[in-house]
Design an enzyme around this catalytic site. Structure first.
Site, PDB file in Angstrom:
ATOM      1  N   HIS A  22       0.820  -1.211   0.000  1.00 44.42           N
ATOM      2  CA  HIS A  22       0.000   0.000   0.000  1.00 44.42           C
ATOM      3  C   HIS A  22       0.853   1.261   0.000  1.00 44.42           C
ATOM      4  CE1 HIS A  22      -4.183  -1.646   0.809  1.00 44.42           C
ATOM      5  NE2 HIS A  22      -3.411  -2.720   0.711  1.00 44.42           N
TER       6      HIS A  22
ATOM      7  N   THR B 292      -3.927 -22.201   4.189  1.00 44.62           N
ATOM      8  CA  THR B 292      -2.579 -22.272   4.770  1.00 44.62           C
ATOM      9  C   THR B 292      -1.996 -20.863   4.897  1.00 44.62           C
ATOM     10  OG1 THR B 292      -1.604 -22.607   2.565  1.00 44.62           O
ATOM     11  CG2 THR B 292      -2.134 -24.591   3.854  1.00 44.62           C
TER      12      THR B 292
ATOM     13  N   ILE C 140       1.796 -20.222   5.646  1.00 45.96           N
ATOM     14  CA  ILE C 140       2.791 -20.814   4.752  1.00 45.96           C
ATOM     15  C   ILE C 140       2.717 -20.124   3.395  1.00 45.96           C
ATOM     16  CG2 ILE C 140       3.557 -22.925   3.582  1.00 45.96           C
ATOM     17  CD1 ILE C 140       2.371 -24.524   5.873  1.00 45.96           C
TER      18      ILE C 140
ATOM     19  N   SER D 284       5.496   7.355   2.984  1.00 44.31           N
ATOM     20  CA  SER D 284       4.512   8.425   3.195  1.00 44.31           C
ATOM     21  C   SER D 284       3.316   7.950   4.004  1.00 44.31           C
ATOM     22  CB  SER D 284       4.045   8.998   1.851  1.00 44.31           C
ATOM     23  OG  SER D 284       3.342   8.032   1.088  1.00 44.31           O
TER      24      SER D 284
END
EC number: 1.11.1.14
Length: 371
Positions: free
Chosen positions: A75, A224, A227, A98
């Protein structure tokens, strides 16, 4: 820097490293803890590593803190738009921290909802160790991935200067965006194509959702979530049959397994003719998954930066853990079979997988951040 230029820079850098190693002994620096690095400036990051492994990742776990740290990398990094810059507008700085420096602004953007918690968790470490937010976000993400068995050996470069202004809103893809919108967004950010977009989404192998369905938290994308494997690419191709919570939320579609969430963008990318075959290519192919994600993660963490001006501190990142046991890298969970697959790739059939024994069960939620 545009992605294709970045690709060339990374390729040249890796080639030169290999060539130099073949001719002369690599120049190394020894740190106070006895470990060696390619550049003495990297030694300080061992203190950061020890601190976050003990006090943020709780002894090197691939839990909620790791998942959110990985999400934060994406992001922060993807918030860059050369197209906006070409129109005379500020288009964001990419991997510049930022989202942490201007957290009250950027974490209020709709796609960043929930990231205020991980930013608040990471900020004290940035202040304590005197590193830049951009470098810390990239470092924490790489370390988080190293804690997840099956992940690539992660790379980490330093040299990101602090952001001077917040990224504009509207640059982070949303779960309800169309395939066209998402491809256009990543192409603008770094000239990434639709295949490289699929590589990015490998991160959903070790991820969970807290904010799509307000009635339930910690919903994983696959069975999972601790993993780094290709189960995400298997299970997103199951025929959707149920919602794990309230259902009917923006950006959510039916998933194929109890307790598992599926967002609209993953569902459509798994079935779009431009991305379906690349999506399927990761099923049963751990080496491709690892290689492609290792590359795309580094490329993302250098968006908005000049790689030639950065310092390679990859020596500090722990060795990645192998997937435990001798089981297959891809499989059908108990109660599932090939008949549950919605075949989308027109070029090759879906791989033949084993079905694990036992009764079908609900996928467990990811526990929230530990205090």
């Amino acid at each position: 820097m545009a992605f294709k230029q970045l690709f060339a820079a990374i390729t040249v850098a890796l080639s030169l490293t290999a060539a130099n190693a073949a001719v002369v002994k690599e120049k190394r620096a020894t740190c106070a803890n006895g470990k060696t690095v390619g550049d003495a400036s990297c030694c300080a990051w061992f203190d950061v590593l020890d601190d976050i492994q003990a006090n943020m990742f709780h002894g090197g776990q691939c839990g909620a803190e790791a998942h959110e740290s990985i999400r934060l990398v994406f992001h922060d990094s993807i918030a860059i738009s050369p197209a906006m810059e070409a129109k005379g507008k500020f288009g964001g700085g990419g991997a510049d921290g930022s989202i942490m420096i201007f957290d009250t602004i950027e974490t209020a953007f709709h796609p960043n909802i929930g990231l205020d918690e991980v930013v608040a968790m990471q900020k004290p470490f940035v202040q304590k160790h005197g590193v830049t937010p951009g470098d810390f976000i990239a470092f924490a993400g790489a370390v988080a991935l190293s804690n997840c068995p099956g992940a690539p050996q992660m790379n980490f470069f330093t040299g990101r200067k602090p952001a001077t202004q917040p990224a504009p809103d509207g640059l982070v893809p949303e779960p309800f965006h169309t395939v066209d919108q998402i491809i256009a967004r990543v192409n603008d950010a770094g000239e990434f194509d639709e295949l490289e977009l699929v590589w990015m989404l490998s991160a959903h192998s070790v991820a969970a959702v807290n904010d799509v369905d307000p009635t339930v938290q910690g919903l994983p994308f696959d069975s999972t979530p601790g993993i780094f494997d290709s189960q995400f690419f298997v299970e997103t191709q199951f025929r959707g049959t149920l919602f794990p919570g309230s259902g009917g939320n923006q950006g959510e579609v039916e998933s194929g397994m109890a307790g598992e969430i599926r967002i609209q963008t993953d569902h459509t990318l798994a079935r779009d003719s431009r991305t379906a075959c690349e999506w399927q290519s990761f099923v049963g192919n751990q080496s491709k998954l690892v290689d492609d994600f290792q590359f795309i993660f580094l490329a993302l963490t250098q968006l908005g930066q000049d790689p030639n001006a950065m310092t390679d501190c990859s020596d500090v990142i722990p060795l990645s853990k192998p997937i435990p046991g001798n089981g297959p890298f891809s499989f059908f969970p108990p109660g599932k079979s090939h008949s549950d697959i919605e075949q989308a790739c027109a070029e090759t059939p879906f791989p033949s997988l084993v079905t694990l024994p036992g009764p079908a069960t609900s996928v467990a939620r990811i526990p929230p951040h530990k205090a």
